[in-house]
Design a protein around this motif. Sequence first.
Motif, PDB file in Angstrom:
ATOM      1  N   PRO A  72       0.820  -1.209   0.000  1.00  0.00           N
ATOM      2  CA  PRO A  72       0.000   0.000   0.000  1.00  0.00           C
ATOM      3  C   PRO A  72       0.857   1.262   0.000  1.00  0.00           C
ATOM      4  O   PRO A  72       2.030   1.232   0.372  1.00  0.00           O
ATOM      5  N   GLN A  73       0.266   2.369  -0.419  1.00  0.00           N
ATOM      6  CA  GLN A  73       0.976   3.634  -0.357  1.00  0.00           C
ATOM      7  C   GLN A  73       1.171   4.028   1.103  1.00  0.00           C
ATOM      8  O   GLN A  73       0.293   3.860   1.938  1.00  0.00           O
ATOM      9  N   SER A  74       2.368   4.535   1.426  1.00  0.00           N
ATOM     10  CA  SER A  74       2.716   4.942   2.788  1.00  0.00           C
ATOM     11  C   SER A  74       3.123   6.403   2.757  1.00  0.00           C
ATOM     12  O   SER A  74       4.259   6.735   2.429  1.00  0.00           O
ATOM     13  N   GLY A  75       2.180   7.297   3.080  1.00  0.00           N
ATOM     14  CA  GLY A  75       2.462   8.717   2.911  1.00  0.00           C
ATOM     15  C   GLY A  75       2.634   9.012   1.434  1.00  0.00           C
ATOM     16  O   GLY A  75       1.762   8.720   0.619  1.00  0.00           O
ATOM     17  N   ASP A  76       3.804   9.551   1.085  1.00  0.00           N
ATOM     18  CA  ASP A  76       4.114   9.820  -0.325  1.00  0.00           C
ATOM     19  C   ASP A  76       4.805   8.635  -0.994  1.00  0.00           C
ATOM     20  O   ASP A  76       5.075   8.687  -2.198  1.00  0.00           O
ATOM     21  N   ALA A  77       5.128   7.627  -0.219  1.00  0.00           N
ATOM     22  CA  ALA A  77       5.928   6.504  -0.725  1.00  0.00           C
ATOM     23  C   ALA A  77       5.045   5.486  -1.446  1.00  0.00           C
ATOM     24  O   ALA A  77       4.045   5.020  -0.902  1.00  0.00           O
ATOM     25  N   ILE A  78       5.446   5.144  -2.668  1.00  0.00           N
ATOM     26  CA  ILE A  78       4.712   4.186  -3.486  1.00  0.00           C
ATOM     27  C   ILE A  78       5.557   2.940  -3.675  1.00  0.00           C
ATOM     28  O   ILE A  78       6.734   3.015  -4.050  1.00  0.00           O
ATOM     29  N   ALA A  79       4.954   1.788  -3.382  1.00  0.00           N
ATOM     30  CA  ALA A  79       5.634   0.506  -3.569  1.00  0.00           C
ATOM     31  C   ALA A  79       5.502   0.074  -5.024  1.00  0.00           C
ATOM     32  O   ALA A  79       4.394  -0.008  -5.552  1.00  0.00           O
ATOM     33  N   SER A  80       6.650  -0.192  -5.654  1.00  0.00           N
ATOM     34  CA  SER A  80       6.655  -0.670  -7.033  1.00  0.00           C
ATOM     35  C   SER A  80       8.014  -1.273  -7.329  1.00  0.00           C
ATOM     36  O   SER A  80       9.002  -0.981  -6.644  1.00  0.00           O
ATOM     37  N   VAL A  81       8.072  -2.109  -8.352  1.00  0.00           N
ATOM     38  CA  VAL A  81       9.355  -2.693  -8.749  1.00  0.00           C
ATOM     39  C   VAL A  81      10.319  -1.593  -9.161  1.00  0.00           C
ATOM     40  O   VAL A  81      11.508  -1.620  -8.816  1.00  0.00           O
ATOM     41  N   GLU A  82       9.807  -0.609  -9.887  1.00  0.00           N
ATOM     42  CA  GLU A  82      10.661   0.494 -10.337  1.00  0.00           C
ATOM     43  C   GLU A  82      11.267   1.244  -9.155  1.00  0.00           C
ATOM     44  O   GLU A  82      12.466   1.555  -9.149  1.00  0.00           O
ATOM     45  N   ASN A  83      10.453   1.554  -8.144  1.00  0.00           N
ATOM     46  CA  ASN A  83      10.969   2.279  -6.985  1.00  0.00           C
ATOM     47  C   ASN A  83      11.881   1.422  -6.125  1.00  0.00           C
ATOM     48  O   ASN A  83      12.841   1.921  -5.531  1.00  0.00           O
ATOM     49  N   SER A  84      11.593   0.112  -6.047  1.00  0.00           N
ATOM     50  CA  SER A  84      12.471  -0.800  -5.326  1.00  0.00           C
ATOM     51  C   SER A  84      13.847  -0.821  -5.971  1.00  0.00           C
ATOM     52  O   SER A  84      14.882  -0.786  -5.283  1.00  0.00           O
ATOM     53  N   GLN A  85      13.882  -0.872  -7.290  1.00  0.00           N
ATOM     54  CA  GLN A  85      15.162  -0.859  -8.007  1.00  0.00           C
ATOM     55  C   GLN A  85      15.880   0.473  -7.829  1.00  0.00           C
ATOM     56  O   GLN A  85      17.105   0.518  -7.640  1.00  0.00           O
ATOM     57  N   ARG A  86      15.139   1.555  -7.876  1.00  0.00           N
ATOM     58  CA  ARG A  86      15.762   2.873  -7.715  1.00  0.00           C
ATOM     59  C   ARG A  86      16.385   3.012  -6.331  1.00  0.00           C
ATOM     60  O   ARG A  86      17.511   3.527  -6.193  1.00  0.00           O
ATOM     61  N   TYR A  87      15.692   2.547  -5.301  1.00  0.00           N
ATOM     62  CA  TYR A  87      16.234   2.622  -3.941  1.00  0.00           C
ATOM     63  C   TYR A  87      17.476   1.744  -3.812  1.00  0.00           C
ATOM     64  O   TYR A  87      18.478   2.145  -3.206  1.00  0.00           O
ATOM     65  N   TYR A  88      17.409   0.551  -4.385  1.00  0.00           N
ATOM     66  CA  TYR A  88      18.563  -0.349  -4.362  1.00  0.00           C
ATOM     67  C   TYR A  88      19.767   0.304  -5.040  1.00  0.00           C
ATOM     68  O   TYR A  88      20.888   0.254  -4.524  1.00  0.00           O
ATOM     69  N   SER A  89      19.531   0.943  -6.177  1.00  0.00           N
ATOM     70  CA  SER A  89      20.629   1.555  -6.929  1.00  0.00           C
ATOM     71  C   SER A  89      21.211   2.760  -6.209  1.00  0.00           C
ATOM     72  O   SER A  89      22.436   2.942  -6.170  1.00  0.00           O
ATOM     73  N   GLN A  90      20.328   3.598  -5.620  1.00  0.00           N
ATOM     74  CA  GLN A  90      20.805   4.827  -4.993  1.00  0.00           C
ATOM     75  C   GLN A  90      21.355   4.612  -3.592  1.00  0.00           C
ATOM     76  O   GLN A  90      22.359   5.226  -3.219  1.00  0.00           O
ATOM     77  N   VAL A  91      20.720   3.742  -2.820  1.00  0.00           N
ATOM     78  CA  VAL A  91      21.133   3.533  -1.431  1.00  0.00           C
ATOM     79  C   VAL A  91      22.004   2.282  -1.302  1.00  0.00           C
ATOM     80  O   VAL A  91      23.109   2.339  -0.762  1.00  0.00           O
ATOM     81  N   GLY A  92      21.519   1.153  -1.802  1.00  0.00           N
ATOM     82  CA  GLY A  92      22.266  -0.090  -1.673  1.00  0.00           C
ATOM     83  C   GLY A  92      23.632  -0.026  -2.317  1.00  0.00           C
ATOM     84  O   GLY A  92      24.649  -0.381  -1.692  1.00  0.00           O
ATOM     85  N   CYS A  93      23.688   0.451  -3.545  1.00  0.00           N
ATOM     86  CA  CYS A  93      24.964   0.456  -4.266  1.00  0.00           C
ATOM     87  C   CYS A  93      25.973   1.407  -3.640  1.00  0.00           C
ATOM     88  O   CYS A  93      27.180   1.241  -3.814  1.00  0.00           O
ATOM     89  N   ALA A  94      25.495   2.414  -2.898  1.00  0.00           N
ATOM     90  CA  ALA A  94      26.411   3.298  -2.170  1.00  0.00           C
ATOM     91  C   ALA A  94      26.929   2.645  -0.895  1.00  0.00           C
ATOM     92  O   ALA A  94      28.001   3.004  -0.394  1.00  0.00           O
ATOM     93  N   LEU A  95      26.172   1.675  -0.375  1.00  0.00           N
ATOM     94  CA  LEU A  95      26.551   0.996   0.867  1.00  0.00           C
ATOM     95  C   LEU A  95      27.476  -0.195   0.628  1.00  0.00           C
ATOM     96  O   LEU A  95      28.432  -0.411   1.375  1.00  0.00           O
ATOM     97  N   PHE A  96      27.173  -0.970  -0.401  1.00  0.00           N
ATOM     98  CA  PHE A  96      27.866  -2.242  -0.607  1.00  0.00           C
ATOM     99  C   PHE A  96      29.365  -2.023  -0.811  1.00  0.00           C
ATOM    100  O   PHE A  96      29.794  -1.209  -1.619  1.00  0.00           O
ATOM    101  N   GLY A  97      30.147  -2.752  -0.033  1.00  0.00           N
ATOM    102  CA  GLY A  97      31.596  -2.631  -0.091  1.00  0.00           C
ATOM    103  C   GLY A  97      32.146  -1.523   0.784  1.00  0.00           C
ATOM    104  O   GLY A  97      33.366  -1.431   0.973  1.00  0.00           O
ATOM    105  N   GLN A  98      31.271  -0.683   1.319  1.00  0.00           N
ATOM    106  CA  GLN A  98      31.696   0.451   2.144  1.00  0.00           C
ATOM    107  C   GLN A  98      31.317   0.291   3.606  1.00  0.00           C
ATOM    108  O   GLN A  98      32.061   0.701   4.495  1.00  0.00           O
ATOM    109  N   ARG A  99      30.149  -0.297   3.846  1.00  0.00           N
ATOM    110  CA  ARG A  99      29.646  -0.417   5.207  1.00  0.00           C
ATOM    111  C   ARG A  99      28.927  -1.758   5.344  1.00  0.00           C
ATOM    112  O   ARG A  99      28.214  -2.181   4.423  1.00  0.00           O
ATOM    113  N   THR A 100      29.110  -2.432   6.456  1.00  0.00           N
ATOM    114  CA  THR A 100      28.410  -3.690   6.687  1.00  0.00           C
ATOM    115  C   THR A 100      26.910  -3.457   6.579  1.00  0.00           C
ATOM    116  O   THR A 100      26.350  -2.627   7.289  1.00  0.00           O
TER     117      THR A 100
END
Length: 314
Positions: A252-280
């Motif tokens: 479900p929508q949570s405030g302004d946040a929309i659950a979707s494959v596209e947004n899941s991928q965008r979050y992974y790319s912007q947040v996950g890829c900045a974390l991996f290899g840098q921080r546990t």
Amino acid sequence: MQLRNQLAASLGFAATAAAQAYQGFNYGATNNDGSCRGYDDFRGFFERAKGLAGTEGQFTAARLYTSIQCGTAADPISAYQAAIDTDTQILVGLWASAGRAAYENELNALISAAKQLGTAFTDRIIGVSVGSEDLYRASPTGQQNNAGPGATGAEIEGYIGWMRDWFRGTLLEGKPIGHVDTWTAWVLPENAGVAASVDFLGHNGFPYFENTKPNSIDLAADNFWSAVQQTESVAAGKPVFITETGWPSMGPQSGDAIASVENSQRYYSQVGCALFGQRTTFWYTLVDANTAQTELSFSLTPLDSATPKFDLTC
């Protein structure tokens, strides 16, 4: 610019706080239908994590929530043997919101595992977490959200001291001991003693759920790093592990946040890829398993397939 500055500051902290950054997923003791996970389940998931297309085998660690095998009183969780057999590093977890007797069972299971499995097990331990979001659930916010039973800061401090006593003279002596919680719980004055007593702080952060402020996917990365900085503000230079984060592909929508494959991928790319290899970091999650979130899907892969929902290449 704000995000870049936050990212640089946070990654600089991570580089000095931890000698090695591990990447993995969170693994519950049950499936999302409530059935117990066994050795074959854990082994299969750990092997799937290592072989995920596009990730170059970087997901080599596992975070657990309990040391007790589902369906038993205090037997060691079968994930420990599966970790040995797949050469997976482990962030051990002990459930700490069910009272002293249940916590003692957790300690007994972990001590038994160390005795039975020896250094093949203990050498793979990244750290041991006393509880997960217990302080949040016990806080006024958690109670208002009907988050379930929790534990106070005083209780968690006591459990940490108990663990240190029991580890003395065993193969677990000297293993980093921490606690996992939300930034909103970490910054409460009544929880300062927990932050002071741990060797590392685990940070659970989900901008998707932070619906009391603007939380669209466009703001997700800034909101994530702002929350991390809040936890770091009480860490006194200790390592801060990212123990849970992710964005749902369905829900479900949570405030302004929309659950979707596209947004899941965008979050992974912007947040996950900045974390991996840098921080546990322990991403949420490989396969859905939360019985309380059946309307949500955070998983990167379906239960019955190792094919990711989107391209995981960073």
